[in-house]
Write an enzyme that holds these catalytic residues in place. Structure first.
Site, PDB file in Angstrom:
ATOM      1  N   ALA A  29       0.938  -1.111   0.047  1.00 17.60           N
ATOM      2  CA  ALA A  29      -0.007  -0.042  -0.078  1.00 17.60           C
ATOM      3  C   ALA A  29       1.000   1.358   0.097  1.00 17.60           C
ATOM      4  O   ALA A  29       0.449   2.265  -0.816  1.00 17.60           O
ATOM      5  CB  ALA A  29      -0.903  -0.077   1.335  1.00 17.60           C
ATOM      6  N   ARG A 140      12.533   4.894   9.483  1.00 23.19           N
ATOM      7  CA  ARG A 140      11.743   4.299  10.654  1.00 23.19           C
ATOM      8  C   ARG A 140      12.887   4.087  11.648  1.00 23.19           C
ATOM      9  O   ARG A 140      12.571   4.296  13.052  1.00 23.19           O
ATOM     10  CB  ARG A 140      11.218   3.175  10.641  1.00 23.19           C
ATOM     11  CG  ARG A 140      10.138   3.166   9.436  1.00 23.19           C
ATOM     12  CD  ARG A 140       8.720   2.600   9.858  1.00 23.19           C
ATOM     13  NE  ARG A 140       8.071   3.210  11.093  1.00 23.19           N
ATOM     14  CZ  ARG A 140       7.013   2.626  11.710  1.00 23.19           C
ATOM     15  NH1 ARG A 140       6.413   1.821  10.889  1.00 23.19           N
ATOM     16  NH2 ARG A 140       6.481   3.423  12.678  1.00 23.19           N
ATOM     17  N   GLU A 176      10.373  -4.548  15.476  1.00 22.38           N
ATOM     18  CA  GLU A 176       9.491  -3.871  14.929  1.00 22.38           C
ATOM     19  C   GLU A 176       8.138  -3.520  15.960  1.00 22.38           C
ATOM     20  O   GLU A 176       7.198  -2.973  15.405  1.00 22.38           O
ATOM     21  CB  GLU A 176       8.906  -4.463  13.612  1.00 22.38           C
ATOM     22  CG  GLU A 176       9.869  -4.683  12.548  1.00 22.38           C
ATOM     23  CD  GLU A 176      10.214  -3.298  11.617  1.00 22.38           C
ATOM     24  OE1 GLU A 176       9.258  -2.795  11.310  1.00 22.38           O
ATOM     25  OE2 GLU A 176      11.229  -3.032  11.799  1.00 22.38           O
ATOM     26  N   HIS A 252       4.621  -7.017   8.378  1.00 15.72           N
ATOM     27  CA  HIS A 252       4.303  -7.167   9.810  1.00 15.72           C
ATOM     28  C   HIS A 252       3.446  -8.361  10.189  1.00 15.72           C
ATOM     29  O   HIS A 252       2.268  -8.570   9.322  1.00 15.72           O
ATOM     30  CB  HIS A 252       3.935  -6.033  10.699  1.00 15.72           C
ATOM     31  CG  HIS A 252       5.037  -4.809  10.387  1.00 15.72           C
ATOM     32  ND1 HIS A 252       4.526  -3.405  10.301  1.00 15.72           N
ATOM     33  CD2 HIS A 252       6.219  -5.037  10.956  1.00 15.72           C
ATOM     34  CE1 HIS A 252       5.808  -2.831  10.355  1.00 15.72           C
ATOM     35  NE2 HIS A 252       6.661  -3.646  10.735  1.00 15.72           N
ATOM     36  N   CYS A 371      -2.383  -0.454  12.867  1.00 11.21           N
ATOM     37  CA  CYS A 371      -0.995   0.307  12.888  1.00 11.21           C
ATOM     38  C   CYS A 371      -0.990   1.392  13.796  1.00 11.21           C
ATOM     39  O   CYS A 371      -0.138   1.833  14.347  1.00 11.21           O
ATOM     40  CB  CYS A 371      -0.787   0.622  11.636  1.00 11.21           C
ATOM     41  SG  CYS A 371      -0.032  -0.904  10.558  1.00 11.21           S
TER      42      CYS A 371
END
Length: 448
Positions: A29, A140, A176, A252, A371
Site C-alpha cells: 500500500a 523508521r 518492529e 508485519h 497500525c
C-alpha cells in the site's frame, strides 16, 4: 471495590507534515501511493474521529504524539549545513532520497513504537516498555529515541512503569515493536501468553526466510525483549511468520493476524508449523479454550487480506463483554472480505460485531486501524499513574480538533516539504501540542 483492568489503546496522532513518500519496500500500500498529494488535516481528523468513537463506546482511549518531521537533526548529522532553510534546500536538491526519508510520516503507526508487557506477566510486576529500533528501514530507524521520550512522559511513575533502551541498532536485532507481538489472556489483569512473531533467525541462515521482501523482526530480537521484560518461558511463545506471505506483502504480523483475550484471528498461511504452535499456545494458556479463528485462502486470499487490511483491524473487548472488530471501510468495500465478516459475526465465537471506520489517509500510506495504536493493559492504579492529559475525553477531542484546524494544511505535496515555512508551522504546532498533552520537552528542537 475490586480492582478493574483495562486494555488502553494509545493511537498515534497524525503529524502536520503527513505525506506519502512510498519509502517502505515490502509494504504494497505504501509503494502504490508514493508521492501522491496528502491531506494532513483530513488524516489527523480521521484518526481523532476513531479515537473519540472508541471513547464513546466506553473504551479507555489515549493519544500518542507525532514526531517532528522533517528531521533536521539527522540531516545535520549527515553533513548538510547552514540555517534550517539551507539544510532543507541542500538535502532536497543534493540527496532527494535522504530528504524524503527524513520527512516520513511513519511514526503515526504507533503499533511500531514499542513492545509492551503488562505487570501481570513480568517478574517485577511493572509494566515494561521497549521502543522498537526499526532498523530495517532508514526512515523508521529515526524514531526510537523520540518514541522513548514520549513514552517516558506518558508513563512516568517508576513505581508502576519500567522503560528500556531500544535494542542495538543492527539488523541482527531488528525489532518492529507491537506489530509483531500479541498477548492472549483470560482477563487483562491475569497472567497471559505473550506471542512474539518473527520473520527470520539472524544467526542461522539455514532456517526458512523470505526471498523477495525483508523479514523485519528477528527471533533474537524477540528473545531479547522477553528477557528485558522479565517474562517467564512458560508464558511465552515464539512463532515464525510464513516466509511466503512476507513475500506477498505481509511485512508485519499484524497484517495477517490479530489477537485479543482468548481469540486469535489469523489467516491459514500466516505462520510456519501452525498446528504445533497453536497447540503450544493452548497448553500455555491453560484450561480455558482459546478460540483460534482461521481464515481459509478459499474464503479470503492473502492479496485481499493485504489490500483491505482485514487483519490489521482492532479486536476489542467491549464494556458489555462482547468482542468487536474495528475495521477500515476498505473491508466493507471488498465483496469477499465484507461477505466473510458478515458471516463471521453469525458464528458461535466471541466476535459479535464489526464497526467500520474511514482511515483512508492512513491506509494509503500503508497502515490500517491496528497500525495506529499501541495497546497497554493496565489496572486501576496503573491507569491513575498515566499522564492524564493524554487520555481521550470529550474536551480533549474538541481541543485537538481545534488545534488541527489552526495548524494543519489541507493539502500537502512532496515538494511542499522543502518549504522552511512548513517546518516553522510544524514546530509551532508540536510545541503547542506538548503543552496540551503535558509532555514536557520531547522533541529535538525543544531540547537543543
Amino acid at each position: 471495590m475490586s480492582t478493574r483492568h483495562f486494555e488502553v489503546n494509545f493511537d498515534g496522532l497524525v503529524g502536520p507534515t503527513h505525506n506519502y513518500a512510498g519509502l517502505s519496500f515490502g509494504n504494497v500500500a505504501s509503494l502504490s501511493n508514493a508521492k501522491a498529494s496528502s491531506s494532513p488535516r483530513s488524516a489527523a481528523k480521521q484518526g481523532l474521529a476513531k479515537m473519540e468513537a472508541l471513547h464513546d463506546m466506553g473504551m479507555v482511549q489515549g493519544v500518542f504524539a507525532p514526531h517532528e518531521r522533517p528531521n533536521i537533526d539527522v540531516l545535520r548529522r549527515l553533513g548538510f549545513t547552514g540555517n534550517d532553510g539551507d539544510v532543507l534546500y541542500k538535502a532536497a536538491t543534493q540527496a532527494p532520497e535522504i530528504y524524503q526519508a527524513v520527512c516520513s510520516a511513519s511514526s503515526m503507526w504507533t503499533a511500531n513504537a514499542a513492545t509492551v508487557s503488562p505487570g501481570a506477566d513480568t517478574a517485577d510486576g511493572k509494566v515494561h516498555f521497549t521502543p522498537a529500533n526499526l532498523t530495517n528501514k532508514f526512515h523508521r530507524s529515526l524514531e526510537p529515541m523520540t518514541s522513548g521520550r514520549i513514552l517516558q512522559s506518558m508513563f512516568a511513575n517508576p513505581r508502576y512503569f519500567e522503560h528500556h533502551l531500544h535494542l542495538p541498532d543492527n539488523e541482527h536485532f531488528g525489532d518492529e515493536g507491537a506489530a509483531n507481538h500479541t498477548r492472549l489472556c483470560s482477563n487483562y489483569g491475569n497472567a497471559g501468553v505473550e506471542i512474539f512473531t518473527f520473520g527470520r533467525y539472524a544467526f542461522d541462515s539455514s532456517q526458512p526466510a523470505p526471498t523477495k521482501f525483508p523479514a523485519r523482526q528477528t527471533y533474537e530480537a524477540s528473545r531479547a525483549i522477553a528477557r528485558l521484560h522479565g517474562l517467564n518461558d512458560e508464558n511465552t511463545v515464539y512463532l515464525q511468520q510464513n516466509p511466503d506471505v512476507i513475500d506477498q506483502g505481509v511485512f508485519h504480523n499484524d497484517v495477517i493476524a490479530v489477537g485479543n483475550r482468548n481469540v486469535l484471528f489469523y489467516h491459514e498461511q500466516a505462520f510456519l508449523d501452525t498446528e504445533a504452535k497453536l497447540a503450544e499456545i493452548q497448553q500455555k494458556f491453560g484450561d480455558e479454550k482459546v478460540h483460534f479463528i482461521c481464515v481459509k485462502t478459499s474464503e479470503v486470499s492473502v492479496a485481499d487480506a493485504v489490500q483491505t487490511y482485514l487483519f490489521n483491524t482492532q479486536l476489542l473487548s467491549m464494556p458489555d463483554g462482547s468482542m468487536a472488530i474495528i475495521a477500515p471501510t476498505e473491508c466493507q468495500e471488498n465483496p469477499r472480505v465484507s461477505a466473510y465478516l458478515d458471516e463471521l459475526v453469525q458464528r458461535n465465537t466471541p466476535i459479535q460485531k464489526v464497526h467500520y471506520f474511514d482511515v483512508k489517509q492512513s491506509m494509503r500510506n500503508g497502515g490500517g486501524p491496528a497500525c495506529l495504536r499501541l495497546r497497554v493493559a493496565l489496572n486501576d492504579d496503573e491507569l491513575a499513574a498515566v499522564n492524564p492529559a493524554v487520555i481521550m475525553s470529550d474536551g480533549l477531542f474538541v481541543r485537538l480538533n481545534d488545534w488541527v484546524d489552526k495548524h494543519y494544511r489541507e493539502e500537502l505535496s512532496v515538494n511542499d516539504l522543502r518549504d522552511p515555512q512548513l517546518l516553522t508551522e510544524s514546530r509551532s504546532a508540536l510545541d503547542e501540542l506538548t503543552q496540551i498533552l503535558k509532555l514536557g520537552s520531547v522533541y529535538p528542537f525543544q531540547i537543543d
